[in-house]
Design an enzyme around this catalytic site. Structure first.
Site, mmCIF file in Angstrom:
data_model
loop_
_atom_site.group_PDB
_atom_site.id
_atom_site.type_symbol
_atom_site.label_atom_id
_atom_site.label_comp_id
_atom_site.label_asym_id
_atom_site.label_seq_id
_atom_site.Cartn_x
_atom_site.Cartn_y
_atom_site.Cartn_z
ATOM 1 N N ASP A 1 0.867 -1.193 0.000
ATOM 2 C CA ASP A 1 0.000 0.000 0.000
ATOM 3 C C ASP A 1 0.895 1.232 0.000
ATOM 4 O O ASP A 1 2.124 1.127 0.162
ATOM 5 C CB ASP A 1 -0.900 -0.008 1.261
ATOM 6 C CG ASP A 1 -2.187 0.799 1.085
ATOM 7 O OD1 ASP A 1 -2.104 1.980 0.721
ATOM 8 O OD2 ASP A 1 -3.275 0.242 1.320
ATOM 9 N N GLY B 1 4.497 1.196 -1.632
ATOM 10 C CA GLY B 1 4.716 1.464 -3.049
ATOM 11 C C GLY B 1 3.438 1.931 -3.712
ATOM 12 O O GLY B 1 2.398 2.059 -3.042
ATOM 13 N N ASP B 2 3.543 2.157 -5.018
ATOM 14 C CA ASP B 2 2.439 2.723 -5.796
ATOM 15 C C ASP B 2 2.011 1.691 -6.835
ATOM 16 O O ASP B 2 2.792 1.327 -7.718
ATOM 17 C CB ASP B 2 2.958 4.004 -6.475
ATOM 18 C CG ASP B 2 1.944 4.621 -7.419
ATOM 19 O OD1 ASP B 2 0.838 4.058 -7.574
ATOM 20 O OD2 ASP B 2 2.268 5.660 -8.012
ATOM 21 N N PHE B 3 0.758 1.217 -6.726
ATOM 22 C CA PHE B 3 0.338 0.134 -7.636
ATOM 23 C C PHE B 3 0.208 0.585 -9.084
ATOM 24 O O PHE B 3 0.041 -0.251 -9.970
ATOM 25 C CB PHE B 3 -0.891 -0.612 -7.136
ATOM 26 C CG PHE B 3 -2.097 0.191 -6.693
ATOM 27 C CD1 PHE B 3 -2.567 1.270 -7.421
ATOM 28 C CD2 PHE B 3 -2.793 -0.201 -5.543
ATOM 29 C CE1 PHE B 3 -3.710 1.963 -7.010
ATOM 30 C CE2 PHE B 3 -3.923 0.495 -5.125
ATOM 31 C CZ PHE B 3 -4.389 1.587 -5.861
ATOM 32 N N HIS C 1 -12.866 -0.462 -6.961
ATOM 33 C CA HIS C 1 -14.051 0.421 -6.989
ATOM 34 C C HIS C 1 -13.708 1.889 -6.706
ATOM 35 O O HIS C 1 -14.538 2.759 -6.881
ATOM 36 C CB HIS C 1 -15.149 -0.094 -6.034
ATOM 37 C CG HIS C 1 -14.924 0.208 -4.588
ATOM 38 N ND1 HIS C 1 -15.942 0.154 -3.658
ATOM 39 C CD2 HIS C 1 -13.805 0.562 -3.895
ATOM 40 C CE1 HIS C 1 -15.453 0.468 -2.457
ATOM 41 N NE2 HIS C 1 -14.180 0.708 -2.579
#
Ligand SMILES: C[S@@+](CC[C@H](N)C(=O)[O-])C[C@H]1O[C@@H](n2cnc3c(N)ncnc32)[C@H](O)[C@@H]1O
Length: 352
Positions: free
Chosen positions: A206, A232-234, A252
């Protein structure tokens, strides 16, 4: 002889007035949560004057708030002027099993109300209210407002606790070796999954503001040896090589283009033969006037108003998967009270 007309019985259920005024109980519950009344009343029944001293509130107005709470069933006026907490009101206590205090704080926050106040602008423009009102996305806002992030993460965990139990019971996670909970927040879901699959290892992935509490929660559950917390950044990448990637209430939050980008990150990282699992609401093709559909539709409006995402139908999930290199395998409905389904997908040979 003509029967008198039963005006109230016949007309009241069809009246719009309860819907028009339905923000009022929400504000009453939020005020009680902010004042911490449930924790104070857990120590014993009290009067408005006594509670006003402890909360620095205006006693006559607090008395009226307590009467409003009594009308909603959160407190009971056991004798004139003396108020006791009910089990329903007890859900506003902090740190008790089943607490919904952070949900009340989050949905009642200024941010939520300003964004819902801009719903009409969202409908007119298609723009997320967070952009319209604050000029930034929900998660940028939370990164810049640590106190709001603490409430948000705790509120997510309040929802996720029950869902996590249902997910862990409905699906066999022992078939996997390593699972990544993408956008996994404070690790509530991963903790339930690891508890159900003793050989499984897992990662809570996350943003730093999202999983700040995860290491503490996993350690408290005795799961630290099998669990890792990775920031981290998805949109860039997710941890590689796991055979399961689970995303609960993540897709969502985003529009279709962003959702496909997140799923592509998972598709690049997933091991051969792995599974993608989404825990999301699956919207019906046609809406009925029913409590279940109403709840889903209102939460879809919440997604529009706040992060700018959407709740989706099965066909819409299939389309996202196809664009990201997955195909839908099956949908496991969880108990209706849980309100979400477990959507399983497999990477398509050849990938994206
Ligand atoms: C609605 S919350 C769901 C949290 C958790 N999965 C649950 O259901 O309790 C969405 C999560 O996505 C995370 N998130 C948002 N943007 C992200 C990004 N770019 N990279 C990684 N995580 C992100 C948020 O920090 C948040 O924890």
């Amino acid at each position: 002889m003509p029967q008198p007309r039963q005006e109230t019985d016949a007309v009241a259920p069809a009246s719009l007035l309860p819907l028009i005024t339905s923000f009022m109980p929400a504000r009453v519950v939020h005020a009680a949560a902010e004042l911490g009344l449930a924790d104070l009343l857990a120590a014993g029944a009290n009067t408005a004057a006594g509670l006003a001293r402890e909360t620095s509130a205006h006693a006559p107005s607090l008395h009226r708030l307590l009467r409003a709470l009594a009308s909603l069933g959160l407190v009971e006026e056991t004798e004139p002027g003396l108020f006791a907490l009910t089990p329903l009101g007890g859900q506003l206590r902090r740190d008790v099993p089943g607490s919904q205090r952070n949900l009340a704080l989050m949905f009642g926050s200024e941010r939520a109300w300003r964004c819902w106040g801009a719903l009409l602008d969202c409908i007119r423009t298609g723009e997320a209210a967070m952009q319209h009102v604050y000029g930034m996305g929900s998660f940028e806002y939370l990164a810049a407002h640590p106190a709001a992030a603490v409430v948000f993460n705790a509120a997510m965990a309040e929802i996720t606790r029950e869902v996590a139990r249902a997910v862990a019971a409905a699906y066999d996670f022992t078939r996997f070796r390593r699972i990544v909970d993408v956008g996994g927040g404070n690790g509530t879901l991963l903790a339930a999954i690891l508890a159900a699959a003793p050989e499984l290892r897992g990662i809570v992935f996350d943003l730093p503001a999202g999983n700040a509490e995860a290491a503490r929660l996993l350690a408290a559950a005795g799961l630290a040896p099998r669990a890792e917390v990775v920031a981290g950044d998805f949109f860039q990448a997710v941890p590689e090589g796991a055979d399961a990637y689970i995303l609960k209430s993540v897709i969502h939050d985003w529009d279709d283009e962003e959702s496909v980008a997140i799923l592509k990150s998972c598709c690049k990282a997933i091991a051969a033969g792995g599974r993608l699992l989404l825990v999301e609401r699956v919207m019906p093709e046609r809406m009925k006037a029913s409590p279940v559909h109403r709840r889903m539709a209102m939460l879809d409006m919440n997604m529009l108003a706040l992060p700018g995402g959407r709740e989706r139908t099965e066909a819409e999930y299939r389309a996202l998967f196809a664009a990201a290199g997955f195909e839908l395998a099956r949908i496991l409905p969880l108990p209706e009270a849980v309100g979400v389904s477990l959507i399983e997908a497999s990477p398509v040979a050849g990938g994206t």
